[in-house]
Design a protein around this motif. Structure first.
Motif, PDB file in Angstrom:
ATOM      1  N   LEU A   1      -9.670  63.989  30.016  1.00  0.00           N
ATOM      2  CA  LEU A   1     -10.612  63.407  30.980  1.00  0.00           C
ATOM      3  C   LEU A   1     -11.767  62.660  30.311  1.00  0.00           C
ATOM      4  N   TYR A   2     -11.772  62.618  28.994  1.00  0.00           N
ATOM      5  CA  TYR A   2     -12.922  62.081  28.243  1.00  0.00           C
ATOM      6  C   TYR A   2     -12.949  60.551  28.239  1.00  0.00           C
ATOM      7  N   ASN A   3     -14.133  59.986  28.494  1.00  0.00           N
ATOM      8  CA  ASN A   3     -14.338  58.528  28.370  1.00  0.00           C
ATOM      9  C   ASN A   3     -15.630  58.267  27.622  1.00  0.00           C
ATOM     10  N   HIS A   4     -15.542  57.561  26.513  1.00  0.00           N
ATOM     11  CA  HIS A   4     -16.744  57.196  25.759  1.00  0.00           C
ATOM     12  C   HIS A   4     -17.411  55.997  26.419  1.00  0.00           C
ATOM     13  N   ILE A   5     -18.741  56.074  26.593  1.00  0.00           N
ATOM     14  CA  ILE A   5     -19.508  54.956  27.144  1.00  0.00           C
ATOM     15  C   ILE A   5     -20.635  54.645  26.164  1.00  0.00           C
ATOM     16  N   ASN A   6     -20.775  53.383  25.797  1.00  0.00           N
ATOM     17  CA  ASN A   6     -21.898  52.996  24.941  1.00  0.00           C
ATOM     18  C   ASN A   6     -23.183  53.034  25.775  1.00  0.00           C
ATOM     19  N   GLY A   7     -24.087  53.949  25.428  1.00  0.00           N
ATOM     20  CA  GLY A   7     -25.297  54.142  26.238  1.00  0.00           C
ATOM     21  C   GLY A   7     -26.496  53.330  25.774  1.00  0.00           C
ATOM     22  N   VAL A   8     -26.273  52.376  24.853  1.00  0.00           N
ATOM     23  CA  VAL A   8     -27.386  51.553  24.353  1.00  0.00           C
ATOM     24  C   VAL A   8     -27.184  50.118  24.825  1.00  0.00           C
ATOM     25  N   GLY A   9     -28.286  49.499  25.280  1.00  0.00           N
ATOM     26  CA  GLY A   9     -28.205  48.094  25.696  1.00  0.00           C
ATOM     27  C   GLY A   9     -28.724  47.928  27.105  1.00  0.00           C
ATOM     28  N   ALA A  10     -28.335  46.809  27.728  1.00  0.00           N
ATOM     29  CA  ALA A  10     -28.832  46.521  29.082  1.00  0.00           C
ATOM     30  C   ALA A  10     -28.211  47.497  30.081  1.00  0.00           C
ATOM     31  N   LEU A  11     -29.023  47.949  31.057  1.00  0.00           N
ATOM     32  CA  LEU A  11     -28.539  48.910  32.063  1.00  0.00           C
ATOM     33  C   LEU A  11     -27.272  48.422  32.759  1.00  0.00           C
ATOM     34  N   ASP A  12     -27.234  47.111  33.086  1.00  0.00           N
ATOM     35  CA  ASP A  12     -26.077  46.575  33.796  1.00  0.00           C
ATOM     36  C   ASP A  12     -24.819  46.588  32.935  1.00  0.00           C
TER      37      ASP A  12
END
Ligand code: ADP
Length: 189
Positions: free
Chosen positions: A165-176
């Protein structure tokens, strides 16, 4: 039903992205941190207990927070789905969530891991402490919370990888940009 676990260290942007997910996908948002801060604000017995842990940067005992989560979940009626923010934070909590959902004929649909480097987390939390006045956003407590995160919470990444169920999301940068990566994962569920 969509049951999304939004995951990440303190300051990774879980609350901000949860609000954007709610707006786009019409799901309910359960933030255990918000639930506890509300209890503290209302001066309840639970609030008094919670404040002791939160001010020390520690987690509430699993049994207590699992009970709280179950009662919040039971209070949701006709929900299209739920975004779980701040829960689970330990392996026993993840197992409890799995069981709770199974008892309702449901399961976790996806876990989103908002990945932000530690130096940036500390900068964000200090700034939030100055802007929003959250009592646990001071350097001493922030450092304790990050230790707790690394020791007790981050093992959940492997737990959810094993669950598929794991999904990596890059949490740095523009909110959109961050949100677009999240929305792409949710749209495929
Ligand atoms: P953060 O920005 O650290 O992610 P939250 O608002 O999610 O903050 O939570 C604030 C505090 O509430 C935590 O540091 C912890 O003391 C307590 N808390 C929230 N969720 C949980 C949980 N699932 N288990 C134990 N304690 C929790």
């Amino acid at each position: 039903m969509l049951n999304i676990v939004i995951f990440g260290a303190p300051g990774s942007g879980k609350g901000t992205q949860s609000a954007m997910i709610v707006e786009r996908f019409g799901v309910n948002h359960i933030s255990t941190g918000d639930v506890l801060r509300n209890e503290i604000k209302n001066g309840t017995e639970l609030g008094k207990v919670a404040k002791g842990y939160i001010d020390q940067g520690q987690l509430l005992p699993d049994a207590l927070i699992i009970d709280i989560l179950a009662s919040v979940l039971d209070g949701l009626k006709d929900s299209k789905g739920v975004i779980f923010d701040g829960f689970p934070r330990t392996i026993p909590q993840a197992e409890a969530l799995k069981k709770m959902l199974a008892e309702r004929g449901q399961q976790v649909s996806a876990m989103l891991d908002l990945d932000v480097p530690e130096a940036e987390l500390i900068d964000r939390l200090i700034k939030r402490g100055q802007d929003a006045g959250r009592a646990d956003d001071n350097l001493e407590t922030i450092k304790k919370r990050l230790v707790v995160y690394n020791e007790q919470t981050s093992p959940l990444k492997d737990y959810y990888k094993t669950e598929g169920l794991y999904n990596h999301i890059n949490g740095v940068g523009a909110l959109d940009d961050i949100f677009n990566e999240i929305a792409a994962v949710i749209s495929k569920l």
